[in-house]
Design a protein around this motif. Structure first.
Motif, mmCIF file in Angstrom:
data_model
loop_
_atom_site.group_PDB
_atom_site.id
_atom_site.type_symbol
_atom_site.label_atom_id
_atom_site.label_comp_id
_atom_site.label_asym_id
_atom_site.label_seq_id
_atom_site.Cartn_x
_atom_site.Cartn_y
_atom_site.Cartn_z
ATOM 1 N N ALA A 90 62.321 95.430 67.174
ATOM 2 C CA ALA A 90 62.822 96.408 68.136
ATOM 3 C C ALA A 90 62.305 96.104 69.535
ATOM 4 C CB ALA A 90 62.423 97.811 67.702
ATOM 5 N N ARG A 91 61.023 95.708 69.631
ATOM 6 C CA ARG A 91 60.436 95.426 70.943
ATOM 7 C C ARG A 91 61.089 94.195 71.586
ATOM 8 N NH1 ARG A 91 55.978 94.260 69.307
ATOM 9 N NH2 ARG A 91 55.954 91.996 69.686
ATOM 10 N N VAL A 92 61.257 93.130 70.806
ATOM 11 C CA VAL A 92 61.832 91.907 71.394
ATOM 12 C C VAL A 92 63.321 92.106 71.693
ATOM 13 C CG1 VAL A 92 60.135 90.413 70.306
ATOM 14 C CG2 VAL A 92 62.272 90.921 69.090
ATOM 15 N N ALA A 93 64.013 92.956 70.905
ATOM 16 C CA ALA A 93 65.419 93.238 71.196
ATOM 17 C C ALA A 93 65.549 93.987 72.518
ATOM 18 C CB ALA A 93 66.036 94.059 70.060
ATOM 19 N N ALA A 94 64.654 94.938 72.761
ATOM 20 C CA ALA A 94 64.678 95.662 74.032
ATOM 21 C C ALA A 94 64.378 94.730 75.193
ATOM 22 C CB ALA A 94 63.675 96.807 73.988
ATOM 23 N N GLU A 95 63.419 93.807 74.995
ATOM 24 C CA GLU A 95 63.093 92.862 76.058
ATOM 25 C C GLU A 95 64.269 91.931 76.348
ATOM 26 O OE1 GLU A 95 59.642 90.947 74.585
ATOM 27 O OE2 GLU A 95 58.274 92.617 75.006
ATOM 28 N N ARG A 96 64.959 91.458 75.291
ATOM 29 C CA ARG A 96 66.103 90.580 75.495
ATOM 30 C C ARG A 96 67.225 91.308 76.247
ATOM 31 N NH1 ARG A 96 68.480 85.939 73.459
ATOM 32 N NH2 ARG A 96 66.306 85.202 73.453
ATOM 33 N N LEU A 97 67.495 92.551 75.875
ATOM 34 C CA LEU A 97 68.534 93.307 76.566
ATOM 35 C C LEU A 97 68.156 93.577 78.021
ATOM 36 C CD1 LEU A 97 69.517 95.919 73.812
ATOM 37 C CD2 LEU A 97 70.927 94.055 74.687
ATOM 38 N N GLN A 98 66.885 93.901 78.255
ATOM 39 C CA GLN A 98 66.441 94.191 79.624
ATOM 40 C C GLN A 98 66.601 92.970 80.524
ATOM 41 O OE1 GLN A 98 65.246 97.406 80.596
ATOM 42 N NE2 GLN A 98 65.749 96.467 82.559
ATOM 43 N N ALA A 99 66.471 91.784 79.938
ATOM 44 C CA ALA A 99 66.607 90.551 80.713
ATOM 45 C C ALA A 99 68.047 90.070 80.827
ATOM 46 C CB ALA A 99 65.743 89.456 80.090
ATOM 47 N N THR A 100 68.968 90.745 80.177
ATOM 48 C CA THR A 100 70.377 90.337 80.196
ATOM 49 C C THR A 100 71.071 90.891 81.437
ATOM 50 O OG1 THR A 100 70.425 90.331 77.775
ATOM 51 C CG2 THR A 100 72.544 90.389 78.929
ATOM 52 N N PRO A 101 71.804 90.052 82.190
ATOM 53 C CA PRO A 101 72.542 90.558 83.356
ATOM 54 C C PRO A 101 73.586 91.603 82.943
ATOM 55 C CG PRO A 101 72.396 88.164 83.405
ATOM 56 C CD PRO A 101 71.898 88.591 82.058
ATOM 57 N N GLY A 102 73.705 92.653 83.720
ATOM 58 C CA GLY A 102 74.662 93.713 83.431
ATOM 59 C C GLY A 102 74.081 94.879 82.686
ATOM 60 N N VAL A 103 72.836 94.733 82.182
ATOM 61 C CA VAL A 103 72.172 95.822 81.473
ATOM 62 C C VAL A 103 71.263 96.555 82.458
ATOM 63 C CG1 VAL A 103 70.623 96.455 79.592
ATOM 64 C CG2 VAL A 103 72.284 94.608 79.277
ATOM 65 N N ALA A 104 71.492 97.837 82.636
ATOM 66 C CA ALA A 104 70.713 98.611 83.601
ATOM 67 C C ALA A 104 69.323 98.928 83.065
ATOM 68 C CB ALA A 104 71.448 99.898 83.965
ATOM 69 N N GLU A 105 69.233 99.326 81.808
ATOM 70 C CA GLU A 105 67.937 99.662 81.217
ATOM 71 C C GLU A 105 68.033 99.533 79.710
ATOM 72 O OE1 GLU A 105 66.737 103.677 81.625
ATOM 73 O OE2 GLU A 105 68.734 104.504 81.255
ATOM 74 N N ALA A 106 66.887 99.315 79.093
ATOM 75 C CA ALA A 106 66.790 99.252 77.633
ATOM 76 C C ALA A 106 65.363 99.609 77.249
ATOM 77 C CB ALA A 106 67.157 97.862 77.120
ATOM 78 N N HIS A 107 65.217 100.502 76.281
ATOM 79 C CA HIS A 107 63.889 100.910 75.853
ATOM 80 C C HIS A 107 63.913 101.273 74.376
ATOM 81 C CE1 HIS A 107 65.821 104.800 76.667
ATOM 82 N NE2 HIS A 107 64.978 105.292 75.762
ATOM 83 N N VAL A 108 62.773 101.124 73.740
ATOM 84 C CA VAL A 108 62.628 101.478 72.327
ATOM 85 C C VAL A 108 62.448 102.985 72.225
ATOM 86 C CG1 VAL A 108 61.274 101.141 70.232
ATOM 87 C CG2 VAL A 108 61.590 99.236 71.836
ATOM 88 N N VAL A 109 63.242 103.604 71.360
ATOM 89 C CA VAL A 109 63.127 105.041 71.128
ATOM 90 C C VAL A 109 61.863 105.302 70.305
ATOM 91 C CG1 VAL A 109 64.244 107.083 70.164
ATOM 92 C CG2 VAL A 109 65.627 105.264 71.187
ATOM 93 N N SER A 110 61.044 106.241 70.776
ATOM 94 C CA SER A 110 59.774 106.509 70.100
ATOM 95 C C SER A 110 60.012 107.058 68.694
ATOM 96 C CB SER A 110 58.941 107.508 70.915
ATOM 97 O OG SER A 110 59.603 108.765 70.962
ATOM 98 N N GLN A 111 59.016 106.866 67.840
ATOM 99 C CA GLN A 111 59.125 107.324 66.463
ATOM 100 C C GLN A 111 59.247 108.841 66.384
ATOM 101 O OE1 GLN A 111 59.530 105.264 64.028
ATOM 102 N NE2 GLN A 111 59.554 106.747 62.338
ATOM 103 N N ASP A 112 58.550 109.550 67.266
ATOM 104 C CA ASP A 112 58.635 111.007 67.258
ATOM 105 C C ASP A 112 60.048 111.484 67.588
ATOM 106 O OD1 ASP A 112 55.975 111.164 66.637
ATOM 107 O OD2 ASP A 112 55.307 111.417 68.720
ATOM 108 N N GLU A 113 60.676 110.819 68.539
ATOM 109 C CA GLU A 113 62.042 111.205 68.898
ATOM 110 C C GLU A 113 63.012 110.903 67.775
ATOM 111 O OE1 GLU A 113 65.274 110.506 72.530
ATOM 112 O OE2 GLU A 113 63.249 109.634 72.632
ATOM 113 N N VAL A 114 62.813 109.773 67.086
ATOM 114 C CA VAL A 114 63.670 109.434 65.942
ATOM 115 C C VAL A 114 63.527 110.488 64.854
ATOM 116 C CG1 VAL A 114 64.093 107.754 64.115
ATOM 117 C CG2 VAL A 114 63.644 106.967 66.434
ATOM 118 N N GLU A 115 62.307 110.931 64.613
ATOM 119 C CA GLU A 115 62.083 111.946 63.586
ATOM 120 C C GLU A 115 62.731 113.278 63.961
ATOM 121 O OE1 GLU A 115 57.944 112.205 62.849
ATOM 122 O OE2 GLU A 115 57.796 110.239 61.883
#
Length: 313
Positions: A90-115
Protein backbone atom coordinates in the motif's frame (compact mmCIF):
# COMPACT_ATOMS: atom_id res chain seq x y z
CA UNK A 1 -99.73 42.84 -24.57
CA UNK A 2 -97.74 44.68 -27.18
CA UNK A 3 -95.98 46.63 -24.44
CA UNK A 4 -95.14 43.62 -22.28
CA UNK A 5 -93.02 41.84 -24.90
CA UNK A 6 -90.59 44.75 -25.44
CA UNK A 7 -90.33 45.27 -21.70
CA UNK A 8 -89.57 41.60 -21.07
CA UNK A 9 -87.07 41.55 -23.91
CA UNK A 10 -85.46 44.74 -22.60
CA UNK A 11 -85.04 43.21 -19.14
CA UNK A 12 -83.47 40.13 -20.66
CA UNK A 13 -81.10 42.27 -22.71
CA UNK A 14 -80.07 44.17 -19.58
CA UNK A 15 -79.30 40.93 -17.79
CA UNK A 16 -77.25 39.77 -20.76
CA UNK A 17 -75.21 42.98 -20.77
CA UNK A 18 -74.62 42.70 -17.04
CA UNK A 19 -73.46 39.15 -17.53
CA UNK A 20 -71.10 40.11 -20.34
CA UNK A 21 -69.58 42.95 -18.38
CA UNK A 22 -69.25 40.87 -15.22
CA UNK A 23 -71.46 43.25 -13.21
CA UNK A 24 -74.84 42.77 -11.55
CA UNK A 25 -76.00 39.64 -9.82
CA UNK A 26 -75.88 37.29 -12.84
CA UNK A 27 -72.48 35.93 -13.87
CA UNK A 28 -71.38 33.26 -16.30
CA UNK A 29 -69.13 31.70 -13.64
CA UNK A 30 -69.74 32.10 -9.89
CA UNK A 31 -67.16 34.52 -8.53
CA UNK A 32 -67.01 33.31 -4.89
CA UNK A 33 -63.26 32.90 -4.42
CA UNK A 34 -61.88 29.82 -2.65
CA UNK A 35 -65.42 28.59 -2.05
CA UNK A 36 -65.92 26.26 -5.01
CA UNK A 37 -63.91 23.14 -5.83
CA UNK A 38 -61.80 24.61 -8.64
CA UNK A 39 -59.35 26.71 -6.54
CA UNK A 40 -58.76 23.80 -4.20
CA UNK A 41 -58.23 21.37 -7.06
CA UNK A 42 -55.65 23.76 -8.50
CA UNK A 43 -54.05 24.14 -5.06
CA UNK A 44 -53.64 20.37 -4.74
CA UNK A 45 -52.21 20.07 -8.26
CA UNK A 46 -49.74 22.90 -7.67
CA UNK A 47 -48.65 21.49 -4.29
CA UNK A 48 -48.00 18.05 -5.78
CA UNK A 49 -46.16 19.61 -8.72
CA UNK A 50 -43.93 21.65 -6.39
CA UNK A 51 -43.08 18.52 -4.38
CA UNK A 52 -42.34 16.46 -7.52
CA UNK A 53 -40.26 19.26 -9.05
CA UNK A 54 -38.30 19.73 -5.81
CA UNK A 55 -37.58 15.99 -5.69
CA UNK A 56 -36.35 16.02 -9.29
CA UNK A 57 -34.12 19.06 -8.69
CA UNK A 58 -32.68 17.54 -5.50
CA UNK A 59 -31.90 14.29 -7.30
CA UNK A 60 -30.20 16.21 -10.11
CA UNK A 61 -28.06 18.09 -7.59
CA UNK A 62 -27.16 14.83 -5.86
CA UNK A 63 -26.08 13.16 -9.09
CA UNK A 64 -24.12 16.23 -10.21
CA UNK A 65 -22.35 16.62 -6.88
CA UNK A 66 -21.41 12.95 -6.64
CA UNK A 67 -20.25 12.85 -10.24
CA UNK A 68 -18.04 15.91 -9.81
CA UNK A 69 -16.56 14.53 -6.61
CA UNK A 70 -15.83 11.05 -7.96
CA UNK A 71 -14.99 11.79 -11.60
CA UNK A 72 -11.25 12.11 -10.88
CA UNK A 73 -10.93 9.67 -8.00
CA UNK A 74 -9.44 6.18 -7.89
CA UNK A 75 -9.11 3.67 -5.07
CA UNK A 76 -6.38 1.06 -4.70
CA UNK A 77 -7.18 -2.06 -2.68
CA UNK A 78 -4.27 -4.24 -1.59
CA UNK A 79 -5.63 -7.71 -0.80
CA UNK A 80 -2.81 -9.58 0.96
CA UNK A 81 -2.99 -12.05 3.86
CA UNK A 82 0.38 -10.98 5.31
CA UNK A 83 -0.22 -7.73 7.25
CA UNK A 84 3.36 -6.51 6.86
CA UNK A 85 3.40 -7.17 3.11
CA UNK A 86 -0.04 -5.61 2.75
CA UNK A 87 1.15 -2.43 4.45
CA UNK A 88 4.33 -2.31 2.37
CA UNK A 89 2.51 -2.69 -0.94
CA UNK A 90 0.00 0.00 0.00
CA UNK A 91 2.83 2.40 0.87
CA UNK A 92 4.79 1.83 -2.35
CA UNK A 93 1.57 2.03 -4.42
CA UNK A 94 0.81 5.44 -2.91
CA UNK A 95 4.37 6.58 -3.60
CA UNK A 96 4.18 5.40 -7.23
CA UNK A 97 0.88 7.21 -7.78
CA UNK A 98 2.16 10.38 -6.12
CA UNK A 99 5.10 10.39 -8.54
CA UNK A 100 2.88 9.84 -11.59
CA UNK A 101 2.14 12.94 -13.73
CA UNK A 102 -1.53 13.92 -13.62
CA UNK A 103 -2.10 12.64 -10.08
CA UNK A 104 -2.87 15.47 -7.67
CA UNK A 105 -2.56 13.48 -4.44
CA UNK A 106 -2.38 9.92 -3.15
CA UNK A 107 -2.32 8.68 0.43
CA UNK A 108 -2.80 5.46 2.36
CA UNK A 109 -6.11 5.33 4.22
CA UNK A 110 -5.46 4.76 7.92
CA UNK A 111 -6.53 1.51 9.53
CA UNK A 112 -8.87 3.32 11.91
CA UNK A 113 -10.69 4.95 9.02
CA UNK A 114 -10.99 1.62 7.20
CA UNK A 115 -12.50 0.07 10.31
CA UNK A 116 -15.03 2.91 10.58
CA UNK A 117 -16.06 2.29 6.97
CA UNK A 118 -16.68 -1.43 7.45
CA UNK A 119 -18.07 -1.26 10.99
CA UNK A 120 -21.75 -0.99 9.90
CA UNK A 121 -21.40 -4.32 8.03
CA UNK A 122 -18.80 -6.37 9.93
CA UNK A 123 -18.93 -4.85 13.42
CA UNK A 124 -16.43 -2.98 15.56
CA UNK A 125 -12.73 -3.90 15.82
CA UNK A 126 -13.00 -6.44 13.02
CA UNK A 127 -9.50 -5.43 11.96
CA UNK A 128 -8.10 -7.18 15.05
CA UNK A 129 -9.40 -10.52 13.78
CA UNK A 130 -6.62 -12.21 11.80
CA UNK A 131 -9.10 -14.60 10.18
CA UNK A 132 -10.75 -11.67 8.36
CA UNK A 133 -7.98 -9.87 6.45
CA UNK A 134 -8.97 -6.27 5.76
CA UNK A 135 -7.48 -4.86 2.53
CA UNK A 136 -5.29 -1.80 2.73
CA UNK A 137 -6.69 1.19 0.84
CA UNK A 138 -5.03 3.98 -1.08
CA UNK A 139 -7.08 7.02 -2.07
CA UNK A 140 -5.88 9.08 -5.04
CA UNK A 141 -7.19 12.12 -6.88
CA UNK A 142 -6.39 13.01 -10.48
CA UNK A 143 -6.10 16.52 -11.87
CA UNK A 144 -8.49 15.69 -14.74
CA UNK A 145 -11.53 13.43 -15.14
CA UNK A 146 -10.63 9.77 -15.36
CA UNK A 147 -11.04 7.86 -18.62
CA UNK A 148 -10.54 4.23 -19.54
CA UNK A 149 -7.07 4.68 -21.04
CA UNK A 150 -5.77 6.53 -17.99
CA UNK A 151 -7.24 3.93 -15.65
CA UNK A 152 -5.54 1.11 -17.54
CA UNK A 153 -2.18 2.91 -17.44
CA UNK A 154 -2.46 3.49 -13.69
CA UNK A 155 -3.30 -0.16 -13.12
CA UNK A 156 -0.14 -1.26 -14.91
CA UNK A 157 2.03 1.22 -12.97
CA UNK A 158 0.65 0.17 -9.58
CA UNK A 159 0.90 -3.56 -10.23
CA UNK A 160 4.58 -3.21 -11.08
CA UNK A 161 5.28 -2.36 -7.43
CA UNK A 162 2.21 -3.90 -5.74
CA UNK A 163 1.15 -7.19 -7.39
CA UNK A 164 -1.76 -7.67 -4.96
CA UNK A 165 -3.25 -4.26 -5.71
CA UNK A 166 -6.55 -3.66 -7.46
CA UNK A 167 -7.20 -0.22 -8.96
CA UNK A 168 -10.81 0.91 -9.46
CA UNK A 169 -12.44 4.17 -10.44
CA UNK A 170 -14.55 5.49 -7.58
CA UNK A 171 -17.39 6.41 -9.93
CA UNK A 172 -17.89 2.76 -10.95
CA UNK A 173 -18.93 1.88 -7.39
CA UNK A 174 -21.89 4.24 -7.59
CA UNK A 175 -22.93 3.39 -11.13
CA UNK A 176 -26.04 1.47 -9.96
CA UNK A 177 -26.88 4.40 -7.68
CA UNK A 178 -26.59 6.84 -10.57
CA UNK A 179 -28.87 4.60 -12.62
CA UNK A 180 -31.47 4.61 -9.86
CA UNK A 181 -31.21 8.40 -9.52
CA UNK A 182 -31.78 8.83 -13.26
CA UNK A 183 -34.88 6.64 -13.04
CA UNK A 184 -36.22 8.68 -10.12
CA UNK A 185 -35.56 11.93 -11.98
CA UNK A 186 -37.49 10.61 -14.96
CA UNK A 187 -40.31 9.62 -12.62
CA UNK A 188 -40.40 13.13 -11.12
CA UNK A 189 -40.52 14.71 -14.58
CA UNK A 190 -43.31 12.33 -15.61
CA UNK A 191 -45.31 13.27 -12.51
CA UNK A 192 -44.92 16.98 -13.29
CA UNK A 193 -46.21 16.45 -16.83
CA UNK A 194 -49.11 14.27 -15.67
CA UNK A 195 -50.11 16.81 -13.02
CA UNK A 196 -50.11 19.50 -15.70
CA UNK A 197 -52.46 17.41 -17.83
CA UNK A 198 -54.66 16.77 -14.78
CA UNK A 199 -54.89 20.49 -14.02
CA UNK A 200 -55.81 21.26 -17.62
CA UNK A 201 -58.43 18.49 -17.59
CA UNK A 202 -59.99 19.83 -14.37
CA UNK A 203 -60.24 23.34 -15.83
CA UNK A 204 -61.68 21.96 -19.08
CA UNK A 205 -64.44 20.09 -17.26
CA UNK A 206 -65.28 23.07 -15.06
CA UNK A 207 -65.50 25.42 -18.03
CA UNK A 208 -67.66 22.99 -20.01
CA UNK A 209 -70.07 22.67 -17.10
CA UNK A 210 -70.27 26.46 -16.80
CA UNK A 211 -70.90 26.77 -20.54
CA UNK A 212 -73.72 24.26 -20.40
CA UNK A 213 -75.31 25.94 -17.40
CA UNK A 214 -75.19 29.39 -19.06
CA UNK A 215 -75.98 28.46 -22.64
CA UNK A 216 -79.10 30.65 -22.84
CA UNK A 217 -77.28 33.69 -21.47
CA UNK A 218 -74.42 33.23 -23.93
CA UNK A 219 -76.88 33.10 -26.83
CA UNK A 220 -78.43 36.38 -25.69
CA UNK A 221 -74.99 37.95 -25.44
CA UNK A 222 -74.31 36.94 -29.04
CA UNK A 223 -77.64 38.43 -30.15
CA UNK A 224 -76.53 41.69 -28.57
CA UNK A 225 -73.36 41.66 -30.64
CA UNK A 226 -70.98 40.03 -28.18
CA UNK A 227 -68.11 38.10 -29.80
CA UNK A 228 -66.63 34.73 -28.89
CA UNK A 229 -63.50 36.51 -27.71
CA UNK A 230 -65.47 38.66 -25.28
CA UNK A 231 -67.26 35.66 -23.81
CA UNK A 232 -63.98 33.75 -23.58
CA UNK A 233 -62.38 36.63 -21.67
CA UNK A 234 -65.06 36.37 -18.98
CA UNK A 235 -64.28 32.68 -18.42
CA UNK A 236 -60.56 33.29 -18.72
CA UNK A 237 -60.60 36.08 -16.13
CA UNK A 238 -62.65 34.06 -13.65
CA UNK A 239 -60.50 30.94 -14.02
CA UNK A 240 -57.37 33.09 -13.75
CA UNK A 241 -58.44 34.59 -10.43
CA UNK A 242 -59.30 31.14 -9.06
CA UNK A 243 -55.97 29.79 -10.33
CA UNK A 244 -54.03 32.60 -8.64
CA UNK A 245 -55.68 31.89 -5.29
CA UNK A 246 -55.28 28.14 -5.63
CA UNK A 247 -51.70 28.47 -6.89
CA UNK A 248 -50.69 30.59 -3.90
CA UNK A 249 -52.18 28.08 -1.47
CA UNK A 250 -50.62 25.16 -3.33
CA UNK A 251 -47.19 26.80 -3.39
CA UNK A 252 -47.34 27.40 0.36
CA UNK A 253 -48.36 23.79 1.06
CA UNK A 254 -45.73 22.40 -1.28
CA UNK A 255 -42.92 24.50 0.23
CA UNK A 256 -43.89 23.40 3.75
CA UNK A 257 -43.56 19.75 2.71
CA UNK A 258 -40.28 20.38 0.86
CA UNK A 259 -38.75 22.23 3.81
CA UNK A 260 -39.88 19.53 6.25
CA UNK A 261 -38.35 16.66 4.28
CA UNK A 262 -35.27 18.71 3.42
CA UNK A 263 -34.58 19.22 7.12
CA UNK A 264 -35.12 15.54 7.87
CA UNK A 265 -32.70 14.43 5.15
CA UNK A 266 -30.14 17.03 6.25
CA UNK A 267 -30.13 15.42 9.70
CA UNK A 268 -28.78 12.20 8.16
CA UNK A 269 -25.42 13.87 7.63
CA UNK A 270 -24.57 11.63 4.65
CA UNK A 271 -22.33 13.10 1.98
CA UNK A 272 -24.39 11.83 -0.93
CA UNK A 273 -27.60 13.18 0.58
CA UNK A 274 -26.00 16.49 1.52
CA UNK A 275 -25.11 17.13 -2.10
CA UNK A 276 -28.81 17.17 -3.01
CA UNK A 277 -29.70 20.39 -1.19
CA UNK A 278 -31.60 22.92 -3.28
CA UNK A 279 -29.78 26.00 -4.60
CA UNK A 280 -31.27 29.48 -4.87
CA UNK A 281 -32.09 28.97 -8.55
CA UNK A 282 -33.94 25.75 -7.66
CA UNK A 283 -36.18 27.72 -5.31
CA UNK A 284 -36.76 30.22 -8.13
CA UNK A 285 -37.90 27.36 -10.37
CA UNK A 286 -40.33 26.17 -7.69
CA UNK A 287 -41.73 29.71 -7.38
CA UNK A 288 -42.53 29.62 -11.11
CA UNK A 289 -44.72 26.52 -10.74
CA UNK A 290 -47.92 28.38 -9.67
CA UNK A 291 -47.34 30.99 -12.40
CA UNK A 292 -47.14 28.19 -14.95
CA UNK A 293 -50.31 26.70 -13.45
CA UNK A 294 -52.17 30.01 -13.80
CA UNK A 295 -51.05 30.38 -17.41
CA UNK A 296 -52.03 26.79 -18.22
CA UNK A 297 -55.46 27.21 -16.60
CA UNK A 298 -56.21 30.47 -18.44
CA UNK A 299 -55.08 29.14 -21.82
CA UNK A 300 -57.11 25.96 -21.30
CA UNK A 301 -60.20 27.99 -20.37
CA UNK A 302 -59.92 30.25 -23.40
CA UNK A 303 -59.31 27.43 -25.89
CA UNK A 304 -62.16 25.38 -24.41
CA UNK A 305 -64.64 28.28 -24.59
CA UNK A 306 -63.71 29.33 -28.12
CA UNK A 307 -63.94 25.80 -29.49
CA UNK A 308 -67.24 25.14 -27.68
CA UNK A 309 -68.79 28.38 -28.95
CA UNK A 310 -67.86 27.54 -32.52
CA UNK A 311 -69.73 24.27 -32.23
CA UNK A 312 -72.63 25.85 -30.32
CA UNK A 313 -73.45 28.61 -32.78
Amino acid sequence: MALRLPLAFSAKVSRGLATLSGGGQAELIPQSRLAGPMPWVIAIMVALTVIAAAAGLALSNTARSASDELSGGITVQVVEANPAERTRQARVAAERLQATPGVAEAHVVSQDEVERLIEPWLGARVGDDEEIPIPALVDARLRKPLDGETLGSLRRLVREVAPSARVDAQSTWLRPVFGAIDSLRLLALTLVVLLGFALAAAVLLAVRNALGANRDTIEIVHLLGGTDSQVARIFQRSVGVDAIGGGAVGLALGLVVVLFFGRRFAELGAGLVGGGSLRWYDWAVLALVPLAGVALAMVTARVTVVRALRRML
